[in-house]
Write a protein that holds these residues in place. Structure first.
Motif, mmCIF file in Angstrom:
data_model
loop_
_atom_site.group_PDB
_atom_site.id
_atom_site.type_symbol
_atom_site.label_atom_id
_atom_site.label_comp_id
_atom_site.label_asym_id
_atom_site.label_seq_id
_atom_site.Cartn_x
_atom_site.Cartn_y
_atom_site.Cartn_z
ATOM 1 N N ASN A 71 -1.784 -4.154 -13.142
ATOM 2 C CA ASN A 71 -1.134 -3.327 -12.362
ATOM 3 C C ASN A 71 -0.440 -2.209 -12.800
ATOM 4 O O ASN A 71 -0.256 -1.159 -12.195
ATOM 5 C CB ASN A 71 -0.026 -4.312 -11.392
ATOM 6 C CG ASN A 71 0.703 -3.597 -10.518
ATOM 7 O OD1 ASN A 71 -0.110 -3.129 -9.480
ATOM 8 N ND2 ASN A 71 1.844 -3.525 -10.141
ATOM 9 N N GLN A 72 0.218 -2.342 -14.117
ATOM 10 C CA GLN A 72 0.735 -1.132 -14.772
ATOM 11 C C GLN A 72 -0.414 0.010 -15.001
ATOM 12 O O GLN A 72 0.057 1.251 -14.938
ATOM 13 C CB GLN A 72 1.662 -1.495 -16.124
ATOM 14 C CG GLN A 72 2.363 -0.429 -16.616
ATOM 15 C CD GLN A 72 3.473 -0.021 -15.686
ATOM 16 O OE1 GLN A 72 4.169 -0.887 -14.874
ATOM 17 N NE2 GLN A 72 3.654 1.339 -15.683
ATOM 18 N N ARG A 123 0.392 -8.399 -14.371
ATOM 19 C CA ARG A 123 1.139 -7.395 -14.571
ATOM 20 C C ARG A 123 0.830 -6.189 -15.221
ATOM 21 O O ARG A 123 0.916 -4.936 -15.010
ATOM 22 C CB ARG A 123 2.314 -7.769 -14.905
ATOM 23 C CG ARG A 123 3.205 -8.790 -14.111
ATOM 24 C CD ARG A 123 4.571 -9.101 -14.795
ATOM 25 N NE ARG A 123 5.291 -10.184 -13.997
ATOM 26 C CZ ARG A 123 6.446 -10.530 -14.180
ATOM 27 N NH1 ARG A 123 7.106 -10.376 -15.609
ATOM 28 N NH2 ARG A 123 7.149 -11.436 -13.337
ATOM 29 N N ARG A 124 0.031 -6.340 -16.335
ATOM 30 C CA ARG A 124 -0.551 -5.480 -17.136
ATOM 31 C C ARG A 124 -1.554 -4.460 -16.355
ATOM 32 O O ARG A 124 -1.563 -3.508 -16.351
ATOM 33 C CB ARG A 124 -1.318 -5.871 -18.384
ATOM 34 C CG ARG A 124 -0.138 -6.753 -19.475
ATOM 35 C CD ARG A 124 -0.925 -7.127 -20.657
ATOM 36 N NE ARG A 124 -0.195 -7.885 -21.507
ATOM 37 C CZ ARG A 124 -0.276 -9.161 -21.572
ATOM 38 N NH1 ARG A 124 -1.058 -9.863 -20.947
ATOM 39 N NH2 ARG A 124 0.482 -9.706 -22.537
ATOM 40 N N PRO A 159 2.993 -5.738 -3.737
ATOM 41 C CA PRO A 159 2.842 -6.836 -4.518
ATOM 42 C C PRO A 159 1.499 -7.168 -4.948
ATOM 43 O O PRO A 159 0.479 -7.019 -4.195
ATOM 44 C CB PRO A 159 3.602 -7.569 -3.656
ATOM 45 C CG PRO A 159 4.200 -7.184 -2.654
ATOM 46 C CD PRO A 159 3.751 -5.893 -2.339
ATOM 47 N N ALA A 160 1.412 -7.693 -6.098
ATOM 48 C CA ALA A 160 0.124 -8.177 -6.709
ATOM 49 C C ALA A 160 -0.749 -9.123 -5.561
ATOM 50 O O ALA A 160 -1.958 -9.348 -5.517
ATOM 51 C CB ALA A 160 0.364 -8.915 -8.187
ATOM 52 N N PRO A 168 6.860 -15.487 -17.444
ATOM 53 C CA PRO A 168 5.568 -15.770 -16.911
ATOM 54 C C PRO A 168 4.455 -16.189 -17.776
ATOM 55 O O PRO A 168 4.629 -16.124 -18.982
ATOM 56 C CB PRO A 168 5.166 -14.217 -16.567
ATOM 57 C CG PRO A 168 6.213 -13.312 -17.490
ATOM 58 C CD PRO A 168 7.299 -14.154 -17.733
ATOM 59 N N GLU A 203 -0.060 -14.337 -15.263
ATOM 60 C CA GLU A 203 0.868 -13.410 -14.475
ATOM 61 C C GLU A 203 1.003 -12.162 -15.357
ATOM 62 O O GLU A 203 0.924 -11.028 -14.759
ATOM 63 C CB GLU A 203 2.314 -14.225 -14.169
ATOM 64 C CG GLU A 203 3.250 -13.397 -13.703
ATOM 65 C CD GLU A 203 2.907 -12.871 -12.301
ATOM 66 O OE1 GLU A 203 3.393 -11.707 -11.634
ATOM 67 O OE2 GLU A 203 2.010 -13.625 -11.551
ATOM 68 N N LEU A 204 1.360 -12.330 -16.954
ATOM 69 C CA LEU A 204 1.179 -11.110 -17.581
ATOM 70 C C LEU A 204 0.046 -10.269 -17.515
ATOM 71 O O LEU A 204 0.205 -9.113 -17.618
ATOM 72 C CB LEU A 204 1.381 -11.824 -18.986
ATOM 73 C CG LEU A 204 2.870 -12.379 -19.386
ATOM 74 C CD1 LEU A 204 3.009 -12.801 -20.873
ATOM 75 C CD2 LEU A 204 3.939 -11.175 -19.250
#
Length: 276
Positions: A56-57, A53-54, A21-22, A45, A49-50
């Motif tokens: 992390n991707q 997620r970006r 998890p982040a 989000p 948060e976005l």
């Protein structure tokens, strides 16, 4: 296999870290506990948060890309190892075959060397025998070398009445490689010595060779005189007279004619006295 294991463990470690998890990877401010009444409600989000997620991707994409490269490297390394292993296995097989072939070749060469050594020993023995034979032939050749001194000595010894020694010299000369024109002289020397030694059968043997094979020589007429004398001594006057008469028919020299005439007259007189 050790390389593959290390690579796999590294990839798995990176993958597990990326899937975490982040909140475990990036420290942020703690969120307030969720409102149970709002749990079934969807809240999009927010921008932060976005963004997380970006990020992390992107991180996961980079990890998977790195993992693919690692797997490609592993495949290449594994292929090289297989090829190398096959090469080593083939090399080992070839080395074993080479050792076997070399051992066989070495044994064959040893056997060939042993055979050659035996042949060399046999050849040495043959050469030793051949050397002895050559020395014998050389000695025989020396013995057969015509020496003019021997021929002259044989004549002088006969003149001096040393008939046995003269006979020995004539025999030696007769076994040598004398000039062909001396043949009738040597035969006459042998026959004359045997006549002087009263060995008439041997004398006849040599004197007849002159009459049969050397009619052109000057000893042909002399041989008739000696043969006629031998037959006269042996009591065969008729045979003696035939030899004397045959010689006189060949127009001998005056000295020889006088000798032959006297011998013939003595023989004829003996025949007349014997018959009367």
């Amino acid at each position: 296999m050790n390389v593959f294991f290390k690579i796999s463990m590294s990839v798995i470690s990176i993958f597990c870290l990326a899937c975490a998890p982040a909140s475990d990877r990036v420290k942020t401010e703690a969120l307030p506990p969720p409102n149970l009444a709002e749990m079934n409600n969807w809240y999009p989000p927010d921008a932060e948060e976005l963004q997380l997620r970006r990020e992390n991707q992107v991180y996961l994409d980079e990890m998977f890309s790195a993992m693919e490269k690692l797997f490609e490297t592993y495949v290449d390394i594994l292929g090289d190892e297989i090829i190398l292993e096959n090469l080593i296995r083939g090399f080992s097989t070839n080395m074993e075959q080479l050792e076997t072939d070399f051992s066989r070749s070495l044994n064959a060469q040893k056997s060939k060397n042993e055979t050659l050594n035996k042949e060399v020993q046999t050849l040495h023995a043959s050469l030793g025998g051949l050397k002895t034979e050559i020395e014998g032939l050389q000695k025989l050749d020396r013995e057969k070398t015509f020496l003019e001194d021997d021929y002259r000595a044989a004549i002088l010894l006969f003149r001096d009445g040393k008939y046995l020694r003269s006979l020995g010299k004539f025999k030696k000369v007769n076994k040598s490689h004398y000039p062909s024109f001396l043949k009738d002289n040597i035969l006459f020397g042998l026959g004359s010595n045997y006549f002087k030694l009263k060995k008439f059968s041997r004398a006849i043997h040599y004197l007849k060779q002159i009459i049969d094979h050397h009619p052109e020589g000057d000893k042909w007429l002399a041989s008739h005189a000696v043969l006629g004398t031998i037959y006269g001594i042996q009591g065969d006057s008729d045979k003696a007279a035939r030899y004397f008469e045959k010689a006189l028919q060949q127009n001998p020299s005056e000295d020889l004619r006088n000798i032959l005439t006297r011998l013939l007259n003595q023989t004829l007189e003996k025949n007349t006295n014997g018959r009367s």
